[in-house]
Design a protein around this motif. Structure first.
Motif, mmCIF file in Angstrom:
data_model
loop_
_atom_site.group_PDB
_atom_site.id
_atom_site.type_symbol
_atom_site.label_atom_id
_atom_site.label_comp_id
_atom_site.label_asym_id
_atom_site.label_seq_id
_atom_site.Cartn_x
_atom_site.Cartn_y
_atom_site.Cartn_z
ATOM 1 N N VAL A 1 111.492 58.513 89.982
ATOM 2 C CA VAL A 1 112.598 58.749 89.057
ATOM 3 C C VAL A 1 111.851 58.253 87.798
ATOM 4 O O VAL A 1 111.521 57.045 87.708
ATOM 5 C CB VAL A 1 113.754 58.270 89.382
ATOM 6 C CG1 VAL A 1 115.090 58.403 88.325
ATOM 7 C CG2 VAL A 1 114.292 58.521 90.555
ATOM 8 N N TYR B 1 116.881 56.668 98.883
ATOM 9 C CA TYR B 1 115.973 56.412 97.774
ATOM 10 C C TYR B 1 115.842 54.791 97.834
ATOM 11 O O TYR B 1 116.287 54.297 98.860
ATOM 12 C CB TYR B 1 117.063 56.325 96.257
ATOM 13 C CG TYR B 1 117.699 57.674 95.829
ATOM 14 C CD1 TYR B 1 116.860 58.227 94.779
ATOM 15 C CD2 TYR B 1 118.629 58.401 96.497
ATOM 16 C CE1 TYR B 1 117.237 59.552 94.268
ATOM 17 C CE2 TYR B 1 118.980 59.627 96.190
ATOM 18 C CZ TYR B 1 118.042 60.088 94.991
ATOM 19 O OH TYR B 1 118.615 61.465 94.358
ATOM 20 N N GLU C 1 121.026 61.194 101.105
ATOM 21 C CA GLU C 1 119.655 61.222 100.457
ATOM 22 C C GLU C 1 119.001 59.774 100.364
ATOM 23 O O GLU C 1 120.085 58.907 100.218
ATOM 24 C CB GLU C 1 119.804 61.875 99.031
ATOM 25 C CG GLU C 1 119.870 63.268 98.980
ATOM 26 C CD GLU C 1 118.829 64.176 99.370
ATOM 27 O OE1 GLU C 1 117.524 63.465 99.207
ATOM 28 O OE2 GLU C 1 119.024 65.126 99.988
ATOM 29 N N THR D 1 119.557 58.548 86.876
ATOM 30 C CA THR D 1 119.319 59.911 87.355
ATOM 31 C C THR D 1 119.797 60.984 86.600
ATOM 32 O O THR D 1 119.612 62.235 86.871
ATOM 33 C CB THR D 1 119.904 59.931 89.096
ATOM 34 O OG1 THR D 1 121.238 59.678 89.041
ATOM 35 C CG2 THR D 1 118.986 58.975 90.054
ATOM 36 N N PHE E 1 122.442 53.599 89.063
ATOM 37 C CA PHE E 1 121.789 54.737 89.933
ATOM 38 C C PHE E 1 122.239 56.030 89.040
ATOM 39 O O PHE E 1 121.356 56.955 88.820
ATOM 40 C CB PHE E 1 122.160 54.924 91.171
ATOM 41 C CG PHE E 1 121.807 56.259 91.912
ATOM 42 C CD1 PHE E 1 120.754 56.059 92.701
ATOM 43 C CD2 PHE E 1 122.724 57.491 92.049
ATOM 44 C CE1 PHE E 1 120.265 57.475 93.336
ATOM 45 C CE2 PHE E 1 122.191 58.409 92.601
ATOM 46 C CZ PHE E 1 121.261 58.381 93.333
ATOM 47 N N LEU F 1 112.672 53.457 90.539
ATOM 48 C CA LEU F 1 113.359 53.934 91.901
ATOM 49 C C LEU F 1 112.686 55.290 92.190
ATOM 50 O O LEU F 1 112.052 56.061 91.429
ATOM 51 C CB LEU F 1 114.583 54.586 91.205
ATOM 52 C CG LEU F 1 115.761 54.992 92.081
ATOM 53 C CD1 LEU F 1 116.417 53.959 93.299
ATOM 54 C CD2 LEU F 1 117.159 55.477 91.348
ATOM 55 N N TYR F 2 112.482 55.266 93.426
ATOM 56 C CA TYR F 2 111.959 56.478 94.235
ATOM 57 C C TYR F 2 113.011 57.164 94.861
ATOM 58 O O TYR F 2 113.629 56.497 95.799
ATOM 59 C CB TYR F 2 110.668 56.197 94.935
ATOM 60 C CG TYR F 2 109.565 55.395 94.223
ATOM 61 C CD1 TYR F 2 108.517 56.180 93.893
ATOM 62 C CD2 TYR F 2 109.804 54.116 93.848
ATOM 63 C CE1 TYR F 2 107.558 55.382 92.873
ATOM 64 C CE2 TYR F 2 108.840 53.504 92.792
ATOM 65 C CZ TYR F 2 107.677 54.179 92.584
ATOM 66 O OH TYR F 2 106.738 53.537 91.783
ATOM 67 N N ARG F 3 112.861 58.422 95.177
ATOM 68 C CA ARG F 3 113.530 59.457 96.369
ATOM 69 C C ARG F 3 112.424 59.866 97.308
ATOM 70 O O ARG F 3 111.418 60.222 97.051
ATOM 71 C CB ARG F 3 114.044 60.567 95.737
ATOM 72 C CG ARG F 3 114.873 61.375 96.719
ATOM 73 C CD ARG F 3 115.557 62.680 95.847
ATOM 74 N NE ARG F 3 114.550 63.623 95.488
ATOM 75 C CZ ARG F 3 114.053 64.464 96.192
ATOM 76 N NH1 ARG F 3 114.623 64.697 97.369
ATOM 77 N NH2 ARG F 3 113.126 65.322 95.523
#
Length: 423
Positions: free
Chosen positions: A317, A291, A289, A404, A400, A304-306
């Motif tokens: 996030v 990020y 994944e 999350t 992280f 933080l972005y996915r």
């Protein structure tokens, strides 16, 4: 710990004691039994101010990993010592361990003259001080019955994170990890305050550096070097560790992510959804994944972005601005003394349940191979887009996971890549 005048010193720093604090022996007794300690006259101390001082010092000592826990037998002989491996570790409360057994990730190894019990599920090491302890642990392959569950050793193992439910089915996230994979993953990433990764000073002090060039042993054949456009771009690639003050333009970041992580097509094969992306991956599973920790990107707030390759979108996030700043700071310090904090950090997190559902005994190896392919593609793509990039050799997965809420069984970072406009 050592006490000299009004200072307590130990690994990682020192703590200054309040004026008039008792000697080391009485201080340790006070910290261990707050509210029941004795002052220098042998009187019980229950003064709220002194209790507050004890609690404050206790927390400061814990943050420096100066506090250890000792398991004693009936004759007050040491059976085992529990030592925290990071400043955030706290043992759990005593609880009923009936039906539990030794975690399948726990293992005993020799460390110098000692035997220690370790597990990637707990930031604690247990040094065995008695053969009796080792014999007792040997019987923990079966679930504990009611009588065994009352034994202090087994209660302590539960408190310090070395047990697991006996015959209950594992969650799929945990079941996806093989023993060797979990050990390799936890021991090759940061997350412990001990210097387990980084400079190998032990080898450097004992042995000369191996040479890069090997001596030919057979017939030598000359090859004609290629000088095409792609080869020149590859030859020109360099790791970047200093950055312009200007933000990364969002369209440039968008192009970078699309060229690497966009989903071109999805299909089902063998009961598992597979993906076609610009870069290859084992079985077309693409368990990594994407990020991005953003510090200085035009049009994006710090956080933080996915990245979602299906729709080519970024998903923020929640409440992750401080975590993103911490991750960027960690990346800057990991790149060396002359490096700067990067404007952005690409983080690839493995979803082991996806790759392990298909492959047995090689899932983590495959995810690392996939991560290596992704790193190479990020370097080449950054060079093509006039961006600067640098792979991070070490990384701390704790920020992280905190932000999350995911356990490392579900998703855990395996790659970090600094990104920005090069100076």
């Amino acid at each position: 710990m050592n006490l000299a005048n009004d200072r307590v010193t130990g690994p990682g720093g020192e703590v200054r004691l309040p004026r008039g604090f008792p000697n080391l022996e009485k201080m340790c007794r006070a910290l261990a039994t707050v509210g029941l300690a004795e002052n220098e006259n042998g009187e019980t101390v229950d003064d709220p101010e002194q209790i507050a001082v004890c609690l404050h010092l206790k927390e400061r000592f814990r943050s420096r990993r100066w506090i250890q826990w000792v398991l004693l037998d009936g004759d007050s002989c040491d059976l085992a010592t529990f030592e925290p491996l990071n400043s955030e570790f706290r043992p759990g409360d005593p609880h009923d361990v009936t039906g539990q057994r030794l975690s399948r990730f726990s293992y005993v190894k020799r460390d110098g003259a000692d035997f220690v019990l370790l597990s990637p599920e707990t930031a604690c090491r247990m040094t065995l001080r008695s053969d009796e302890v080792l014999r007792h642990i040997w019987h923990l392959s079966s679930p504990l019955d009611g009588a065994q569950a009352n034994e202090p050793l087994f209660v302590a193992l539960g408190q310090f994170g070395f047990l697991e439910p006996g015959l209950a089915d594992e969650p799929v996230e945990r079941a996806s990890w093989a023993f060797a994979d979990a050990i390799l993953h936890s021991s090759s990433r940061r997350g412990l305050d001990e210097p387990i990764v980084g400079e190998n000073t032990d080898l450097q002090e004992q042995y000369p550096a191996p040479q890069a060039r090997l001596v030919p042993t057979g017939t030598t054949y000359a090859l004609t070097p290629a000088r095409g456009k792609i080869q020149l771009a590859i030859d020109g690639r360099r790791s970047c560790r200093v950055w312009q003050a200007s933000p990364i333009p969002l369209p440039l970041l968008s192009s970078f992510l699309q060229r690497l992580g966009a989903v071109h097509e999805s299909f089902v094969a063998g009961g598992l959804e597979r993906l076609y992306k610009p870069i290859p991956a084992a079985g077309s599973i693409h368990e990594l994944e994407w990020y991005i920790a953003v510090g200085n990107v035009s049009g994006l707030e710090q956080g933080l972005y996915r990245y979602c390759g299906f729709e080519h979108t970024l998903h923020a996030v929640p409440d992750s601005a401080d975590t993103a700043a911490e991750m960027l700071q960690n990346a800057g310090s990991s790149m060396g003394a002359t490096a700067e904090v990067p404007p952005a950090l690409i983080v690839l997190a493995t979803r082991m349940p996806r790759i392990a559902w298909k492959y047995r005994g090689m899932a983590y190896r495959l995810t690392l191979l996939n991560a290596g392919i992704a790193l190479d593609a990020m370097y080449n793509t950054a060079t093509e887009l006039d961006l600067g990039g640098c792979a991070i050799g070490t990384g701390d997965p704790r920020p992280f996971q905190r932000v999350t809420g995911l356990s490392w069984f579900e998703e855990s970072p395996v790659v970090e890549f600094a990104l920005g406009l090069p100076k």
